[in-house]
Design a protein around this motif. Sequence first.
Motif, PDB file in Angstrom:
ATOM      1  N   VAL A  47     -33.986 -42.289  78.269  1.00 27.51           N
ATOM      2  CA  VAL A  47     -33.089 -41.393  77.540  1.00 27.51           C
ATOM      3  C   VAL A  47     -32.657 -42.036  76.233  1.00 27.51           C
ATOM      4  CG1 VAL A  47     -30.925 -40.102  77.628  1.00 27.51           C
ATOM      5  CG2 VAL A  47     -32.245 -40.464  79.726  1.00 27.51           C
ATOM      6  N   GLY A  48     -32.802 -41.300  75.144  1.00 25.70           N
ATOM      7  CA  GLY A  48     -32.376 -41.795  73.843  1.00 25.70           C
ATOM      8  C   GLY A  48     -32.036 -40.647  72.911  1.00 25.70           C
ATOM      9  N   THR A  49     -31.977 -40.940  71.636  1.00 27.55           N
ATOM     10  CA  THR A  49     -31.655 -39.937  70.623  1.00 27.55           C
ATOM     11  C   THR A  49     -32.722 -39.944  69.540  1.00 27.55           C
ATOM     12  OG1 THR A  49     -30.315 -41.473  69.315  1.00 27.55           O
ATOM     13  CG2 THR A  49     -29.180 -40.213  71.037  1.00 27.55           C
ATOM     14  N   SER A  50     -32.749 -38.890  68.762  1.00 30.35           N
ATOM     15  CA  SER A  50     -33.684 -38.784  67.638  1.00 30.35           C
ATOM     16  C   SER A  50     -33.027 -39.406  66.405  1.00 30.35           C
ATOM     17  CB  SER A  50     -34.047 -37.321  67.376  1.00 30.35           C
ATOM     18  OG  SER A  50     -34.714 -36.778  68.495  1.00 30.35           O
ATOM     19  N   GLY A  51     -33.248 -40.700  66.236  1.00 33.62           N
ATOM     20  CA  GLY A  51     -32.624 -41.431  65.144  1.00 33.62           C
ATOM     21  C   GLY A  51     -31.353 -42.117  65.583  1.00 33.62           C
ATOM     22  N   PRO A  88     -44.207 -23.732  77.016  1.00 31.68           N
ATOM     23  CA  PRO A  88     -44.550 -23.780  78.443  1.00 31.68           C
ATOM     24  C   PRO A  88     -44.240 -25.155  79.026  1.00 31.68           C
ATOM     25  CG  PRO A  88     -46.363 -22.878  77.144  1.00 31.68           C
ATOM     26  CD  PRO A  88     -45.381 -23.439  76.171  1.00 31.68           C
ATOM     27  N   LEU A  89     -43.885 -25.194  80.281  1.00 27.15           N
ATOM     28  CA  LEU A  89     -43.566 -26.459  80.942  1.00 27.15           C
ATOM     29  C   LEU A  89     -44.821 -26.989  81.640  1.00 27.15           C
ATOM     30  CD1 LEU A  89     -40.012 -25.615  82.332  1.00 27.15           C
ATOM     31  CD2 LEU A  89     -40.677 -26.593  80.123  1.00 27.15           C
ATOM     32  N   TRP A  90     -45.839 -27.232  80.819  1.00 26.56           N
ATOM     33  CA  TRP A  90     -47.098 -27.766  81.340  1.00 26.56           C
ATOM     34  C   TRP A  90     -46.978 -29.265  81.573  1.00 26.56           C
ATOM     35  CZ3 TRP A  90     -50.700 -25.562  76.951  1.00 26.56           C
ATOM     36  CH2 TRP A  90     -50.799 -24.164  77.099  1.00 26.56           C
ATOM     37  N   ARG A  91     -47.602 -29.732  82.617  1.00 25.33           N
ATOM     38  CA  ARG A  91     -47.853 -31.159  82.813  1.00 25.33           C
ATOM     39  C   ARG A  91     -49.314 -31.375  82.450  1.00 25.33           C
ATOM     40  NH1 ARG A  91     -46.920 -35.823  87.001  1.00 25.33           N
ATOM     41  NH2 ARG A  91     -48.937 -36.842  86.768  1.00 25.33           N
ATOM     42  N   THR A  92     -49.589 -32.146  81.400  1.00 21.94           N
ATOM     43  CA  THR A  92     -50.964 -32.328  80.939  1.00 21.94           C
ATOM     44  C   THR A  92     -51.442 -33.774  81.039  1.00 21.94           C
ATOM     45  OG1 THR A  92     -50.180 -32.568  78.651  1.00 21.94           O
ATOM     46  CG2 THR A  92     -50.854 -30.355  79.362  1.00 21.94           C
ATOM     47  N   THR A  93     -50.550 -34.696  81.398  1.00 21.66           N
ATOM     48  CA  THR A  93     -50.928 -36.099  81.532  1.00 21.66           C
ATOM     49  C   THR A  93     -49.898 -36.806  82.409  1.00 21.66           C
ATOM     50  OG1 THR A  93     -51.623 -38.079  80.296  1.00 21.66           O
ATOM     51  CG2 THR A  93     -49.745 -36.825  79.416  1.00 21.66           C
ATOM     52  N   ASP A  94     -49.956 -38.139  82.403  1.00 23.51           N
ATOM     53  CA  ASP A  94     -49.124 -38.898  83.341  1.00 23.51           C
ATOM     54  C   ASP A  94     -47.791 -39.343  82.748  1.00 23.51           C
ATOM     55  OD1 ASP A  94     -50.116 -40.713  81.549  1.00 23.51           O
ATOM     56  OD2 ASP A  94     -50.908 -42.112  83.049  1.00 23.51           O
ATOM     57  N   PHE A  95     -47.319 -38.673  81.701  1.00 28.39           N
ATOM     58  CA  PHE A  95     -45.979 -38.917  81.181  1.00 28.39           C
ATOM     59  C   PHE A  95     -45.427 -37.618  80.617  1.00 28.39           C
ATOM     60  CE2 PHE A  95     -48.422 -39.357  77.288  1.00 28.39           C
ATOM     61  CZ  PHE A  95     -47.575 -38.932  76.284  1.00 28.39           C
ATOM     62  N   GLY A  96     -44.109 -37.559  80.506  1.00 30.72           N
ATOM     63  CA  GLY A  96     -43.467 -36.379  79.962  1.00 30.72           C
ATOM     64  C   GLY A  96     -42.717 -36.697  78.678  1.00 30.72           C
ATOM     65  N   TYR A  97     -42.425 -35.649  77.904  1.00 27.85           N
ATOM     66  CA  TYR A  97     -41.712 -35.825  76.637  1.00 27.85           C
ATOM     67  C   TYR A  97     -40.856 -34.580  76.420  1.00 27.85           C
ATOM     68  CZ  TYR A  97     -41.198 -37.850  71.927  1.00 27.85           C
ATOM     69  OH  TYR A  97     -40.716 -38.454  70.773  1.00 27.85           O
ATOM     70  N   LEU A  98     -39.552 -34.769  76.392  1.00 26.90           N
ATOM     71  CA  LEU A  98     -38.598 -33.664  76.244  1.00 26.90           C
ATOM     72  C   LEU A  98     -37.733 -33.888  75.012  1.00 26.90           C
ATOM     73  CD1 LEU A  98     -36.896 -31.204  77.230  1.00 26.90           C
ATOM     74  CD2 LEU A  98     -35.661 -32.797  78.727  1.00 26.90           C
ATOM     75  N   ARG A  99     -37.616 -32.848  74.162  1.00 25.25           N
ATOM     76  CA  ARG A  99     -36.752 -32.898  72.986  1.00 25.25           C
ATOM     77  C   ARG A  99     -35.708 -31.783  73.118  1.00 25.25           C
ATOM     78  NH1 ARG A  99     -38.822 -32.657  67.484  1.00 25.25           N
ATOM     79  NH2 ARG A  99     -37.639 -34.542  67.020  1.00 25.25           N
ATOM     80  N   LEU A 100     -34.455 -32.142  72.977  1.00 25.65           N
ATOM     81  CA  LEU A 100     -33.353 -31.187  73.077  1.00 25.65           C
ATOM     82  C   LEU A 100     -32.724 -31.037  71.695  1.00 25.65           C
ATOM     83  CD1 LEU A 100     -33.071 -33.144  76.010  1.00 25.65           C
ATOM     84  CD2 LEU A 100     -32.153 -30.879  76.513  1.00 25.65           C
ATOM     85  N   HIS A 101     -32.931 -29.879  71.093  1.00 25.73           N
ATOM     86  CA  HIS A 101     -32.577 -29.671  69.686  1.00 25.73           C
ATOM     87  C   HIS A 101     -31.163 -29.132  69.463  1.00 25.73           C
ATOM     88  CE1 HIS A 101     -36.645 -30.485  68.228  1.00 25.73           C
ATOM     89  NE2 HIS A 101     -37.116 -29.710  69.175  1.00 25.73           N
ATOM     90  N   GLU A 102     -30.715 -28.242  70.345  1.00 21.28           N
ATOM     91  CA  GLU A 102     -29.417 -27.580  70.095  1.00 21.28           C
ATOM     92  C   GLU A 102     -28.949 -26.889  71.358  1.00 21.28           C
ATOM     93  OE1 GLU A 102     -27.584 -23.991  67.249  1.00 21.28           O
ATOM     94  OE2 GLU A 102     -29.727 -24.494  67.195  1.00 21.28           O
ATOM     95  N   GLY A 103     -27.751 -27.210  71.804  1.00 20.18           N
ATOM     96  CA  GLY A 103     -27.194 -26.558  72.978  1.00 20.18           C
ATOM     97  C   GLY A 103     -26.312 -25.366  72.615  1.00 20.18           C
ATOM     98  N   ARG A 104     -25.787 -24.741  73.643  1.00 21.14           N
ATOM     99  CA  ARG A 104     -24.934 -23.561  73.449  1.00 21.14           C
ATOM    100  C   ARG A 104     -23.467 -23.833  73.755  1.00 21.14           C
ATOM    101  NH1 ARG A 104     -27.401 -18.572  76.580  1.00 21.14           N
ATOM    102  NH2 ARG A 104     -25.901 -17.510  75.243  1.00 21.14           N
ATOM    103  N   TYR A 124     -39.904 -39.310  78.623  1.00 18.32           N
ATOM    104  CA  TYR A 124     -39.089 -39.657  77.467  1.00 18.32           C
ATOM    105  C   TYR A 124     -38.222 -38.455  77.099  1.00 18.32           C
ATOM    106  CZ  TYR A 124     -42.639 -43.320  77.126  1.00 18.32           C
ATOM    107  OH  TYR A 124     -43.486 -44.369  77.416  1.00 18.32           O
ATOM    108  N   VAL A 125     -36.921 -38.677  76.975  1.00 19.20           N
ATOM    109  CA  VAL A 125     -35.973 -37.595  76.697  1.00 19.20           C
ATOM    110  C   VAL A 125     -35.165 -37.972  75.460  1.00 19.20           C
ATOM    111  CG1 VAL A 125     -34.023 -36.269  77.579  1.00 19.20           C
ATOM    112  CG2 VAL A 125     -35.829 -37.035  79.151  1.00 19.20           C
ATOM    113  N   TYR A 126     -35.245 -37.141  74.417  1.00 16.89           N
ATOM    114  CA  TYR A 126     -34.542 -37.441  73.164  1.00 16.89           C
ATOM    115  C   TYR A 126     -33.656 -36.267  72.755  1.00 16.89           C
ATOM    116  CZ  TYR A 126     -37.907 -41.232  72.936  1.00 16.89           C
ATOM    117  OH  TYR A 126     -38.648 -42.344  73.239  1.00 16.89           O
ATOM    118  N   PHE A 127     -32.407 -36.575  72.483  1.00 16.39           N
ATOM    119  CA  PHE A 127     -31.458 -35.570  72.008  1.00 16.39           C
ATOM    120  C   PHE A 127     -31.470 -35.562  70.482  1.00 16.39           C
ATOM    121  CE2 PHE A 127     -30.204 -36.084  76.332  1.00 16.39           C
ATOM    122  CZ  PHE A 127     -29.728 -34.830  76.706  1.00 16.39           C
ATOM    123  N   ASN A 128     -31.810 -34.400  69.925  1.00 17.33           N
ATOM    124  CA  ASN A 128     -31.937 -34.227  68.481  1.00 17.33           C
ATOM    125  C   ASN A 128     -30.746 -33.476  67.896  1.00 17.33           C
ATOM    126  OD1 ASN A 128     -33.337 -34.477  66.001  1.00 17.33           O
ATOM    127  ND2 ASN A 128     -34.239 -32.445  66.244  1.00 17.33           N
TER     128      ASN A 128
END
Length: 277
Positions: A4-8, A170-186, A216-220
């Motif tokens: 878990v980290g941030t974008s910058g 789409p929430l596809w799994r295409t390999t052996d790692f994941g990558y999530l970017r969270l741009h803006e919440g409500r 990998y999870v990054y809050f943008n």
Amino acid sequence: MILVGTSGWQYRDWRECFYPAKLPQRLWLEHFADRFATVEVNNAFYRLPERDTFVAWRARTPDDFCVAVKMSRYLTHVKRLREPAEPVDRFLGRASGLGDRLGPVLVQLPPNLRADPDALDATLRLFPADVRVAVEARHPSWWSDDTRRVLERRRAALVWADRLSRPVAPLWRTTDFGYLRLHEGRARPWPRYGRAALASWVRRLGETFGDAEPAYVYFNNDPGGAAIVDAVAFAALARRAGLPVSRTPRARPTGVERAGTAPVRESSGPGPAASAT
């Protein structure tokens, strides 16, 4: 392992809510890397740093730190995936200065770039097998079996992206790692995420990836320190669900509900697994 980290990390409005008021900006990376185990570097998209900058980042961060780097827009937005060999070679020649700190390379495609699986395949095949690549496609024409086959063949991840607490891909799994970017919440204050939205992403990651597979999870959503507060809350929810999570700061209980006001202190949780870099 969820990293878990941030974008910058260089945001002026993070002073006092994350960085001590008297800490010089030249030491912000060290402060950040002591509290988080990963960061996503966005400024490489706008202006690719020289190799010396990447080398310096490696020297200034601990052995278990991981840096995801966004591919230069020259390849994605100027060349639009055409003639990719030179831009990819130049990018890797510089970003490789991170050595074992280099995490995934983020390839973010323009929202008006229609699907071209052949061009994507020609780009992805230029990356060495030991470099993880995550592709953030944004035009809906990319959501096809052809695209998915290219990603799976090249062992690249499709970026899971969130805007306004909803998946935008789409929430596809295409390999052996994941990558999530969270741009803006409500949630309020903007652009924070609510607990239910964060918990839904924890559940999706837990159901899709095993403990030995990095996600990998990054809050943008950086304004007002929202990314820091949400990263801390997300990590806490993941730990509560029994998922292994990289270190994150521990927010003071009295300030955690207000973005931009939550000072942080000691790290919580283990560092990333060895397979994460």
